[in-house]
Design a protein around this motif. Structure first.
Motif, short mmCIF file in Angstrom:
data_model
loop_
_atom_site.label_atom_id
_atom_site.label_comp_id
_atom_site.label_asym_id
_atom_site.label_seq_id
_atom_site.Cartn_x
_atom_site.Cartn_y
_atom_site.Cartn_z
N GLN A 243 0.83 -1.21 0.00
CA GLN A 243 0.00 0.00 0.00
C GLN A 243 0.86 1.26 0.00
O GLN A 243 0.44 2.29 -0.52
N ALA A 244 2.06 1.19 0.56
CA ALA A 244 2.93 2.36 0.65
C ALA A 244 3.80 2.53 -0.60
O ALA A 244 4.36 3.61 -0.80
N LEU A 245 3.89 1.49 -1.43
CA LEU A 245 4.76 1.57 -2.60
C LEU A 245 4.13 2.39 -3.72
O LEU A 245 2.91 2.41 -3.86
N PRO A 246 4.98 3.06 -4.52
CA PRO A 246 4.44 3.79 -5.65
C PRO A 246 3.92 2.83 -6.72
O PRO A 246 4.26 1.65 -6.73
N SER A 247 3.06 3.36 -7.58
CA SER A 247 2.54 2.56 -8.67
C SER A 247 2.80 3.32 -9.96
O SER A 247 2.53 4.52 -10.02
N PRO A 248 3.33 2.71 -10.95
CA PRO A 248 3.72 1.32 -11.15
C PRO A 248 5.11 1.03 -10.61
O PRO A 248 5.77 1.91 -10.07
N VAL A 249 5.55 -0.21 -10.82
CA VAL A 249 6.85 -0.67 -10.31
C VAL A 249 7.99 0.12 -10.96
O VAL A 249 8.92 0.55 -10.29
N GLU A 250 7.92 0.29 -12.26
CA GLU A 250 8.96 1.02 -12.99
C GLU A 250 8.59 2.50 -13.07
O GLU A 250 7.41 2.85 -13.08
N PRO A 251 9.59 3.39 -13.14
CA PRO A 251 9.29 4.83 -13.26
C PRO A 251 8.39 5.10 -14.46
O PRO A 251 8.54 4.49 -15.52
N ALA A 252 7.42 5.99 -14.26
CA ALA A 252 6.49 6.32 -15.34
C ALA A 252 6.02 7.76 -15.19
O ALA A 252 5.86 8.26 -14.08
N PRO A 253 5.80 8.42 -16.33
CA PRO A 253 5.29 9.79 -16.25
C PRO A 253 3.82 9.79 -15.83
O PRO A 253 3.09 8.84 -16.10
N GLY A 254 3.42 10.84 -15.19
CA GLY A 254 2.03 10.98 -14.80
C GLY A 254 1.20 11.48 -15.97
O GLY A 254 1.72 11.73 -17.06
N TRP A 255 -0.08 11.65 -15.73
CA TRP A 255 -0.97 12.16 -16.75
C TRP A 255 -2.15 12.85 -16.09
O TRP A 255 -2.46 12.61 -14.93
N GLU A 256 -2.78 13.73 -16.83
CA GLU A 256 -3.97 14.39 -16.31
C GLU A 256 -5.07 14.25 -17.33
O GLU A 256 -4.87 14.47 -18.53
N GLY A 257 -6.24 13.88 -16.85
CA GLY A 257 -7.38 13.68 -17.73
C GLY A 257 -8.32 14.88 -17.70
O GLY A 257 -8.02 15.93 -17.11
N ASP A 258 -9.44 14.70 -18.30
CA ASP A 258 -10.45 15.76 -18.38
C ASP A 258 -11.18 15.93 -17.06
O ASP A 258 -11.25 15.02 -16.23
N LYS A 259 -11.77 17.11 -16.90
CA LYS A 259 -12.64 17.36 -15.76
C LYS A 259 -13.88 16.48 -15.90
O LYS A 259 -14.44 16.34 -16.97
N GLN A 260 -14.28 15.88 -14.80
CA GLN A 260 -15.45 15.01 -14.82
C GLN A 260 -16.73 15.85 -14.80
O GLN A 260 -16.79 16.89 -14.13
N PRO A 261 -17.74 15.41 -15.54
CA PRO A 261 -18.99 16.18 -15.59
C PRO A 261 -19.61 16.35 -14.20
O PRO A 261 -19.58 15.43 -13.38
N TYR A 262 -20.16 17.51 -13.96
CA TYR A 262 -20.91 17.84 -12.75
C TYR A 262 -20.06 17.83 -11.47
O TYR A 262 -20.61 17.81 -10.37
#
Length: 125
Positions: A56-75
């Protein structure tokens, strides 16, 4: 699922545990002390809990990966996304493997103990 080169374990149909004195260290012929089984279960639960806490304390995923940002959710004001992940350090990978191995060893130990190997041989007339 077994790994390549490993055999699939046989299905367990029944485990028989005979009644015995609940006194640690005493093992009358043909019985397994209840305290010993409880101790094995406790150690298994402790190892499993330590493994889950670490995961639970470990980062996800195991290998380094760039983050991402999605769209604003409706409402809502909520935006989907995931921050950059540094991945696991070598120490985290090692500790995860150690705790997993310990839990698996404890899980299989009672099933392979000689006293439980042949329940039919333990019946006394």
């Amino acid at each position: 699922m077994p790994r390549p080169g490993q055999q699939k374990p046989a299905a367990i149909e029944k485990i028989v545990v005979t009644a015995s004195p609940d006194i640690a260290g005493q093992s009358p012929q043909g019985t397994e002390p209840t305290a010993t089984i409880r101790d094995a279960q406790l150690r298994l639960h402790q190892a499993g809990a330590a493994y889950r806490r670490l995961c639970q304390a470990l980062p996800s995923p195991v290998e380094p990966a760039p983050g991402w940002e999605g769209d604003k959710q409706p409402y809502t004001e909520y935006h989907t996304g995931k921050p950059d992940s540094p991945g696991y350090t070598p120490e985290q990978k090692s500790e995860k493997a150690r705790l997993r191995g310990e839990a698996l060893q404890l899980l299989h130990r009672p099933l392979h103990a000689p006293v439980l190997a042949d329940p039919e041989s333990r019946h006394h007339d």
